[in-house]
Design a protein around this motif. Structure first.
Motif, short mmCIF file in Angstrom:
data_model
loop_
_atom_site.label_atom_id
_atom_site.label_comp_id
_atom_site.label_asym_id
_atom_site.label_seq_id
_atom_site.Cartn_x
_atom_site.Cartn_y
_atom_site.Cartn_z
N ASP A 1 0.82 -1.21 0.00
CA ASP A 1 0.00 0.00 0.00
C ASP A 1 0.85 1.26 0.00
O ASP A 1 0.60 2.19 -0.76
CB ASP A 1 -0.94 -0.01 1.21
CG ASP A 1 -1.98 1.09 1.14
OD1 ASP A 1 -2.39 1.48 0.03
OD2 ASP A 1 -2.40 1.57 2.22
N CYS B 1 7.98 -6.74 -3.95
CA CYS B 1 7.45 -5.45 -4.37
C CYS B 1 8.48 -4.34 -4.15
O CYS B 1 8.65 -3.46 -4.99
CB CYS B 1 6.16 -5.16 -3.60
SG CYS B 1 5.23 -3.75 -4.22
N ARG C 1 2.53 1.69 -3.34
CA ARG C 1 1.51 2.09 -4.32
C ARG C 1 1.17 3.57 -4.15
O ARG C 1 1.13 4.32 -5.13
CB ARG C 1 0.27 1.22 -4.15
CG ARG C 1 -0.82 1.50 -5.18
CD ARG C 1 -2.04 0.61 -4.99
NE ARG C 1 -1.69 -0.78 -5.27
CZ ARG C 1 -1.99 -1.81 -4.46
NH1 ARG C 1 -2.63 -1.60 -3.33
NH2 ARG C 1 -1.65 -3.03 -4.79
#
Length: 120
Positions: free
Chosen positions: A28, A58, A31
């Protein structure tokens, strides 16, 4: 955190109770920052616990400069949290990216957050 400024760029917590199994804090926050146009290659990811394999990957794909975490995956597993048995440094070592991963930072503060195991 911005590498040159120390500024907190984005913050998040796990939201997996929403039904989205990918709603981990690291995903999150990366992002949020990426969508805001932040150059992630000039940031450090700082987390209370070592990133799971998904979140560690990620961070690699985002190209962050480095990662700092408190509580280790080993401690999480010992405390009853379900985790894949692969560490963030192992994920980074299999990648093309050379980034420092510093674990155990302030673990005397973060370990108690996880010592009772997952909620419920």
């Amino acid at each position: 955190m911005g590498a040159s400024t120390g500024e907190v760029i984005a913050a998040a917590g796990n939201q997996t109770t929403s039904g989205d199994p990918s709603a981990h804090a690291e995903v999150d926050v990366l992002r949020q920052a990426g969508l805001a146009g932040v150059d992630l290659t000039s940031t450090f990811l700082i987390t209370t616990a070592e990133s799971c394999a998904m979140c560690a990957a990620c961070a690699v794909w985002a190209g962050v400069q480095g990662v700092v975490y408190g509580t280790s995956i080993a401690f999480l597993k010992q405390s009853g949290w379900e985790q894949l048995d692969i560490t963030q440094p192992q994920i980074v070592a299999t990648s093309w990216l050379s980034m420092p991963v510093v674990g155990g930072y302030l673990r005397e503060v973060t370990d108690p957050l996880y010592s009772d195991g997952p909620p419920g």
